[in-house]
Design a protein around this motif. Structure first.
Motif, PDB file in Angstrom:
ATOM      1  N   ALA A  25       0.157   3.957   1.612  1.00 60.42           N
ATOM      2  CA  ALA A  25       0.139   4.551   2.958  1.00 60.42           C
ATOM      3  C   ALA A  25       1.160   3.861   3.853  1.00 60.42           C
ATOM      4  O   ALA A  25       1.287   2.634   3.842  1.00 60.42           O
ATOM      5  CB  ALA A  25      -1.258   4.397   3.551  1.00 60.42           C
ATOM      6  N   HIS A  26       1.914   4.653   4.556  1.00 54.80           N
ATOM      7  CA  HIS A  26       2.945   4.116   5.435  1.00 54.80           C
ATOM      8  C   HIS A  26       2.682   4.538   6.871  1.00 54.80           C
ATOM      9  O   HIS A  26       2.070   5.563   7.127  1.00 54.80           O
ATOM     10  CB  HIS A  26       4.322   4.633   5.010  1.00 54.80           C
ATOM     11  CG  HIS A  26       4.899   3.844   3.898  1.00 54.80           C
ATOM     12  ND1 HIS A  26       4.297   3.772   2.663  1.00 54.80           N
ATOM     13  CD2 HIS A  26       6.025   3.091   3.802  1.00 54.80           C
ATOM     14  CE1 HIS A  26       5.027   3.013   1.874  1.00 54.80           C
ATOM     15  NE2 HIS A  26       6.075   2.587   2.533  1.00 54.80           N
ATOM     16  N   LEU A  27       3.152   3.744   7.775  1.00 56.97           N
ATOM     17  CA  LEU A  27       3.071   4.083   9.192  1.00 56.97           C
ATOM     18  C   LEU A  27       4.434   3.716   9.777  1.00 56.97           C
ATOM     19  O   LEU A  27       4.890   2.590   9.627  1.00 56.97           O
ATOM     20  CB  LEU A  27       1.950   3.259   9.848  1.00 56.97           C
ATOM     21  CG  LEU A  27       1.382   3.797  11.159  1.00 56.97           C
ATOM     22  CD1 LEU A  27       0.766   5.185  10.949  1.00 56.97           C
ATOM     23  CD2 LEU A  27       0.316   2.830  11.684  1.00 56.97           C
ATOM     24  N   TRP A  28       5.085   4.642  10.391  1.00 59.86           N
ATOM     25  CA  TRP A  28       6.442   4.431  10.938  1.00 59.86           C
ATOM     26  C   TRP A  28       7.375   3.833   9.887  1.00 59.86           C
ATOM     27  O   TRP A  28       8.177   2.936  10.170  1.00 59.86           O
ATOM     28  CB  TRP A  28       6.405   3.499  12.164  1.00 59.86           C
ATOM     29  CG  TRP A  28       5.432   3.952  13.207  1.00 59.86           C
ATOM     30  CD1 TRP A  28       5.352   5.201  13.759  1.00 59.86           C
ATOM     31  CD2 TRP A  28       4.397   3.180  13.799  1.00 59.86           C
ATOM     32  NE1 TRP A  28       4.328   5.251  14.649  1.00 59.86           N
ATOM     33  CE2 TRP A  28       3.725   4.031  14.721  1.00 59.86           C
ATOM     34  CE3 TRP A  28       3.967   1.863  13.660  1.00 59.86           C
ATOM     35  CZ2 TRP A  28       2.654   3.590  15.464  1.00 59.86           C
ATOM     36  CZ3 TRP A  28       2.911   1.430  14.422  1.00 59.86           C
ATOM     37  CH2 TRP A  28       2.256   2.279  15.306  1.00 59.86           C
ATOM     38  N   GLY A  36       4.626  -5.496   6.991  1.00 59.97           N
ATOM     39  CA  GLY A  36       3.766  -4.322   7.034  1.00 59.97           C
ATOM     40  C   GLY A  36       2.993  -4.292   8.328  1.00 59.97           C
ATOM     41  O   GLY A  36       3.076  -5.227   9.135  1.00 59.97           O
ATOM     42  N   ILE A  37       2.296  -3.197   8.529  1.00 56.46           N
ATOM     43  CA  ILE A  37       1.459  -3.126   9.731  1.00 56.46           C
ATOM     44  C   ILE A  37       0.463  -4.296   9.661  1.00 56.46           C
ATOM     45  O   ILE A  37       0.304  -5.055  10.602  1.00 56.46           O
ATOM     46  CB  ILE A  37       0.714  -1.769   9.788  1.00 56.46           C
ATOM     47  CG1 ILE A  37       1.717  -0.625   9.778  1.00 56.46           C
ATOM     48  CG2 ILE A  37      -0.190  -1.731  11.011  1.00 56.46           C
ATOM     49  CD1 ILE A  37       2.675  -0.587  10.943  1.00 56.46           C
ATOM     50  N   LEU A  77       1.383   0.183   5.283  1.00 57.10           N
ATOM     51  CA  LEU A  77       0.223  -0.164   6.097  1.00 57.10           C
ATOM     52  C   LEU A  77      -0.203  -1.602   5.799  1.00 57.10           C
ATOM     53  O   LEU A  77      -0.441  -2.399   6.699  1.00 57.10           O
ATOM     54  CB  LEU A  77      -0.921   0.804   5.783  1.00 57.10           C
ATOM     55  CG  LEU A  77      -2.046   0.834   6.806  1.00 57.10           C
ATOM     56  CD1 LEU A  77      -1.527   1.254   8.174  1.00 57.10           C
ATOM     57  CD2 LEU A  77      -3.156   1.799   6.354  1.00 57.10           C
ATOM     58  N   SER A 124       0.851  -1.194   0.000  1.00 52.24           N
ATOM     59  CA  SER A 124       0.000   0.000   0.000  1.00 52.24           C
ATOM     60  C   SER A 124       0.885   1.241   0.000  1.00 52.24           C
ATOM     61  O   SER A 124       2.045   1.196   0.420  1.00 52.24           O
ATOM     62  CB  SER A 124      -0.900   0.004   1.229  1.00 52.24           C
ATOM     63  OG  SER A 124      -0.102   0.266   2.368  1.00 52.24           O
TER      64      SER A 124
END
Lengths: 240, 584
Positions: B338-341, B364-365, B345, B336
């Motif tokens: 969208a990234h988180l840290w 990934g998350i 994601l 994806s």
């Protein structure tokens, strides 16, 4: 040039060695073999730490001993290569030989053997060997390779002489595998009264014929055609 | 002491020795192909058109179009057939040697038999008044050398060109013809886009290439030597694999504009190309023929695999790269946007990563894949805070084999907290066979145990009252089993025991399962045509379709359902008979 060389040109070394002791042509051939390969042994002994006199005595004695005997004790000549056979036999001989025995045997040996052995020239030649870390064995291998080449060159020279143009070989030889700048082709072509194109063809043929002579010569010292290639590679490795 | 100017071998300081022993010994090894150059005898006399015209009246000569080591090339026309031809005329000196002429005729006959769209056809060959000549198909186009010089070849075109050269080489090699002199000068790019290889076998014929256009002062054929395989320098036997090396040099030059020398850089580090091409180029440039590609068709098929796949065809929406080939074989990768840290994601990845040859790992998350690592991980092997999979590790885990810190639910559930499963091991264990501080199950062992056959300090009435004591015999246990409970406890045992192996097998199968992508990759890497196309011995249990993954997943889910059902039953019984201390 030895006149009876052609008749033994393609005979295998072990056959030459086993031929009857009384057969004069057999003896000649044996001596001829010794003649071709005495210097590598001499160099080997010198590098092993023997002084010039001792080395000379040992080579003479070794060949005399080898030629006097019908059966060879140290190695089986029907198996393996002439090169390794001679080295092993010579190493054993040198190890076994005490000074007293050597002196006693020298007289007998000289009668049987008529190797054209010029100790001064041999020592001169040895003096030109590079002083480095090279082992006696490696020096022997390299000298052996050079001896094989020399024999093939001799054979080629006699072929050209027999064909009636000995000056050709002398003129073409610098082109065989020049390690320096060879003479100009125009000059040599003019000298041989041929066109530069024809000269190049002649050089091409000389090289091809040399290759053949070399193979024939090496074939004499090994057991099979497969070994021939192997031996040539071993020799190539020894001179590089 | 100095070195031979031809082969760089050491010449020991012997004044009598005017020759290079290494060069001489090589003549013995390869009498036919001694590579020593002949002394140059002045300029190669290019025959004037008028002279050729009188010797070859059937041809109408137009112009001299090129001249090189192999002679001169003219554009001409066959009067009778009215077709354009190229006429190659070999140096005059060569025809002076009858042996050469004989070899020339023999070789020409072999070459005339070559019939391939990527090989320049030979129409006729002969000797006319001292000139050896070859009449060939006329090709409208430029040499590859020209194309490299003007840098008009991009990576995609390079791949196509090399692929066509491969086709030509493969064909010729199968016919027993080795080119020996593959170089950009001998490759023609037709205006039609086709690639044609010319001068097949001529290098062997003119082994003493007299006057190369790029003759250096020392007389060494530098121009060609850069493309020669290592074994062409050593006195080793040369076979078709020498062409594959030369092809590699051409390939490298096409990609980077340079010829690989010494410790050369990877093509992808010099040019912006797919790094996967590096592997192909490097394998053609192996010094040992045995380690090279053995056949040109292998290079071609590896390249066609690469070119069919657009590795960086990125979807602007979500950096999506789908490799159709691997997709078909069960491989897939998606991330994806969208990234988180710094971590995507969602990441979905299965199959083999073609650039590394290893299994893809989804990170990934939320990670979904054969091997998944993430906060929430779903996959064959799942590692995460919440891990669901064949084998799962994490805080809360569900799986065939589940290792969980807080909660483990699975065929074999092992956890420090609550473990629920066919075989459960944990502080609080519920399952077919439960072992724990508090164990509830078909067969329960624990400080407090409740179940069909419970063993513990406290046991539920539903179970069999039994204090921990040495087990003298099975009969002793049997004695303690009350008749009324026998059926229940047996059901518990059988259920639990069946579930344990079932779920264990499901978990292990997901772990060891070789998907289609795996097999495809192994086929892809086959070393020689014989092994490459031979069916590989793959055990039947490994020969499964990608759907097997799903099947195994369903099986696990079903088994988990059974466990849940069992739990409900246990709770139902617990409600009806409260836990009480054992009365001795």
């Amino acid at each position: 040039m030895n006149s009876d060389r052609p008749s033994f040109a393609t005979t295998h070394w072990s056959k030459v060695w086993q031929a009857s002791k009384d057969d004069s042509s057999g003896r000649n051939a044996r001596q001829q073999l010794c003649q071709q390969y005495w210097y590598p042994l001499y160099a080997f002994l010198r590098r092993s730490g023997h002084d010039p006199h001792a080395s000379e005595d040992l080579v003479q004695g070794f060949f005399a001993d080898l030629l006097a005997r019908e059966g060879l004790q140290h190695a089986d000549p029907r198996r393996g290569r002439f090169r390794s056979f001679l080295l092993t036999a010579c190493r054993n001989y040198a190890a076994n030989q005490s000074r007293a025995q050597r002196t006693a045997r020298r007289g007998g040996g000289r009668q049987l053997l008529s190797i054209d052995f010029d100790p001064e020239r041999a020592e001169q030649r040895y003096g030109r060997e590079p002083i480095d870390e090279e082992t006696p064995e490696r020096l022997f291998q390299r000298q052996w390779a050079l001896a094989v080449i020399d024999t093939a060159l001799d054979r080629l020279a006699s072929e050209y002489a027999n064909a009636g143009n000995p000056q050709w070989f002398a003129a073409l030889r610098p082109f065989l595998a020049p390690c320096d700048e060879p003479p100009s082709t125009e000059t040599v072509a003019r000298q041989l009264q041929m066109t530069p194109g024809a000269l190049r063809v002649a050089i091409h043929r000389l090289r091809r014929r040399f290759g053949e002579a070399l193979r024939e010569e090496v074939r004499r010292t090994v057991e099979s055609d497969e070994e021939l290639e192997e031996e040539l590679r071993a020799l190539l490795a020894a001179v590089r | 002491m100095h070195r031979c100017r031809q082969c760089q071998a050491l010449i020991y300081g012997n004044a009598e020795q005017t020759y290079c022993p290494a060069c001489l010994l090589r003549m013995g090894l390869e009498p036919e192909t001694a590579t020593l150059p002949l002394p140059s005898g002045g300029k190669f006399r290019v025959p004037p058109i008028a002279e050729l015209q009188t010797h070859l009246p059937a041809l109408e000569f137009h112009e001299l179009v090129g001249q090189g080591g192999m002679g001169a090339v003219y554009r001409a026309r066959q009067r009778e057939l009215e077709r354009p031809v190229a006429v190659k005329v070999l140096p005059e000196d060569l025809s002076a040697d009858p042996q050469f002429v004989e070899r020339f005729r023999r070789e020409a006959r072999a070459l005339a038999r070559l019939d391939h769209p990527n090989i320049v056809k030979i129409f006729e060959a002969g000797v006319a008044d001292g000139w050896c000549y070859i009449v060939m198909e006329w090709i409208e186009g430029v040499t590859l050398r020209h194309a490299i010089t003007v840098r008009s070849v991009d990576a995609a075109t390079a791949l196509q060109i090399v692929s066509q050269i491969c086709a030509a080489l493969q064909y010729a090699h199968q016919q027993g013809v080795v080119h020996r002199d593959i170089k950009p000068e001998n490759i023609i790019l037709c205006t039609s886009g086709q690639v044609k290889v010319t001068d097949f076998g001529l290098a062997k014929l003119v082994d003493l290439d007299p006057q190369d256009a790029s003759l250096t002062a020392t007389g060494v054929r530098m121009g060609t030597m850069r493309y020669m395989a290592p074994e062409q320098f050593d006195a080793r036997t040369i076979d078709h694999r020498a062409d594959i090396y030369s092809l590699g040099v051409v390939f490298y030059e096409l990609l980077t504009g340079q010829v690989p020398m010494g410790h050369f850089a990877l093509p992808s580090s010099t040019a912006s190309i797919d790094p996967r091409i590096d592997r192909v180029v490097l394998r053609t440039l192996e010094r040992e023929p045995d380690r090279r590609y053995q056949w040109a068709c292998e290079v071609q098929s590896d390249l066609s695999d690469l070119s069919r796949v657009a590795p960086y065809a990125t979807d602007p929406g979500s950096q999506r790269f789908v490799d159709p080939r691997y997709m078909a074989r069960g491989g897939y990768a998606w991330r994806s946007r969208a990234h988180l840290w710094g971590v995507p994601l969602v990441c979905i990845a299965t199959g083999i990563d073609p650039s590394t040859g290893k299994k893809r790992v989804a990170k990934g998350i939320i990670a979904i894949g054969d091997v998944a690592v993430g906060l929430i991980a779903l996959g064959g092997v799942a590692n995460g805070l919440l891990a669901v999979g064949g084998v799962s590790f994490g805080a809360v885990t569900l799986g065939g084999v589940a290792f969980g810190m807080l909660f483990a639910l699975g065929g074999a559930a092992i956890g420090t907290g609550l473990s629920v499963g066919g075989g459960a091991l944990g502080t609080l264990a519920l399952g077919g066979a439960a072992i724990g501080l508090i164990a509830v199950g078909g067969g329960a062992v624990g400080y407090a145990a409740a179940g069909g056959s419970a063993v513990g300090r406290f046991t539920h009435a539903w179970g069999v009252g039994w204090t921990p004591q040495p087990l003298d015999s099975i009969a002793q246990i049997a004695q303690q089993l009350t008749r009324g409970d026998l059926n229940l406890s047996l059901a518990g045992y059988v259920g639990g025991c069946l579930l344990i192996p079932l779920l264990l097998v499901a978990g292990c199968a997901i772990l060891a399962h070789r998907s289609e992508a795996d097999r495809a990759e192994r086929w892809h890497r086959g070393a020689t045509p014989s092994t490459r196309f031979a069916p590989q011995a793959v055990p039947p249990w490994k020969q499964s379709a990608p759907g097997t993954h799903m099947g195994l997943g369903c099986l696990t889910a079903l088994a988990l359902l059974l466990v849940m059902l069992f739990l409900v039953l246990v709770i139902y019984y617990l409600r009806s008979a409260p836990l009480a201390p054992i009365t001795m």
